[in-house]
Design a protein around this motif. Sequence first.
Motif, PDB file in Angstrom:
ATOM      1  N   GLN A 146      30.448 -19.300 -45.862  1.00 48.75           N
ATOM      2  CA  GLN A 146      30.177 -18.084 -45.214  1.00 48.75           C
ATOM      3  C   GLN A 146      29.619 -18.666 -43.516  1.00 48.75           C
ATOM      4  O   GLN A 146      28.931 -19.570 -43.432  1.00 48.75           O
ATOM      5  N   ARG A 187      31.937 -21.368 -56.362  1.00 47.34           N
ATOM      6  CA  ARG A 187      32.539 -20.440 -57.400  1.00 47.34           C
ATOM      7  C   ARG A 187      33.235 -21.208 -58.543  1.00 47.34           C
ATOM      8  O   ARG A 187      33.873 -22.230 -58.158  1.00 47.34           O
ATOM      9  N   SER A 210      20.360 -29.338 -55.199  1.00 50.35           N
ATOM     10  CA  SER A 210      19.377 -29.065 -56.084  1.00 50.35           C
ATOM     11  C   SER A 210      18.227 -30.067 -56.139  1.00 50.35           C
ATOM     12  O   SER A 210      18.711 -31.329 -56.048  1.00 50.35           O
ATOM     13  N   GLU A 229      22.676  -7.509 -43.056  1.00 50.60           N
ATOM     14  CA  GLU A 229      23.782  -6.490 -43.443  1.00 50.60           C
ATOM     15  C   GLU A 229      23.994  -5.476 -42.475  1.00 50.60           C
ATOM     16  O   GLU A 229      25.070  -4.980 -42.265  1.00 50.60           O
ATOM     17  N   TYR A 247      26.555 -10.613 -44.714  1.00 45.96           N
ATOM     18  CA  TYR A 247      27.695  -9.747 -44.716  1.00 45.96           C
ATOM     19  C   TYR A 247      28.134  -9.011 -43.593  1.00 45.96           C
ATOM     20  O   TYR A 247      29.131  -8.711 -43.146  1.00 45.96           O
TER      21      TYR A 247
END
Length: 278
Positions: free
Chosen positions: A44, A62, A119, A238, A257
């Motif tokens: 992104q 993903r 993490s 957004e 986005y």
Amino acid sequence: AKARQGCTWYLYNERVNRSASSLADLEGELRRALRRDDLELHYQPRLCMETGRIVGLEALVRWRHASRGLLAPNEFIPMAEESGLIVPLGYWVISRALRDMQSLREKGAGELHMAVNLSFRQFQDSQLLATLQRLIEERGVDPHWLEFELTETAVMRRSDQVSGTMSALAKLGVRFSLDDFGTGFSSFVHLSRLPISLLKIDKSFVDGVTAGGDNGLVQAMISLAHELGLEVVAEGVEQAAQLKLLEGFGANQVQGYLISKPLPLAELEKYLSQQNKA
Ligand code: C2E
Ligand code: CA
Ligand code: CA
Ligand code: CA
């Protein structure tokens, strides 16, 4: 009625069994997915307010699951953290991100910071620092372009392991950002002792930024960050109106986005070349 009761009981029991075994299955499947490279990174873009250019990327993992399709991180990262699989998974992510950084550079995609999520559990691996150093060296990436995003909750554990590893990486030039800012309970005294360069304001706060709304909290977060010498990234933007307001409040970068969704490498390359033409 009896039959139905029996049937219900049977179904219920099945479901319990299935959910118990499916968690173990999922772990085994993720182990296999790692070996078979069934994971993907989407990137992104982050937009710099001052220049209006893309200055960085966040790598988001993903899982391309054979039967369940593309799985979002919230469907497997918690399990990976719990099982410890986040350690090898984390190395896969960093290694792939470094590889893609090199290939973007070769294609002339310019100088972009690459942010990778870490993490807390990954710091419990005593080999973290040595492995990161080795991977960075192997890929021949300038560490100045690499950034690690750590959540407030991870950073607030006050572990010597976390701060020691962070300092060592910071000496190499790696930057750190504080992710999901505002959702945890940061002590600013503690934060100021850590080598953090950026603060990412969580989407839940950005959502509330509206014209005529009460934007005092977000404005205060931005001022405080600047006071501490940190850059501010607003995440989950957004709407164009939010971007305008955040710009006015002095946010340095925006991600969301409105700019772009996370994109697979090939699509990112197209996106970036379009941006450069504009
Ligand atoms: P995060 O670090 O807070 O990442 C931002 C999440 O918000 C991403 O979800 C991104 O796709 C989503 N997002 C960005 N802009 C917008 C927007 O404008 N609107 C909306 N509705 N959502 C937006 P994603 O990719 O599902 O990742 C979820 C979380 O999973 C991440 O939250 C991060 O905590 C974790 N994660 C992802 N990749 C990794 C990884 O490689 N390692 C670790 N440890 N965690 C990861
Ligand atoms: Ca993040
Ligand atoms: Ca975040
Ligand atoms: Ca978040």
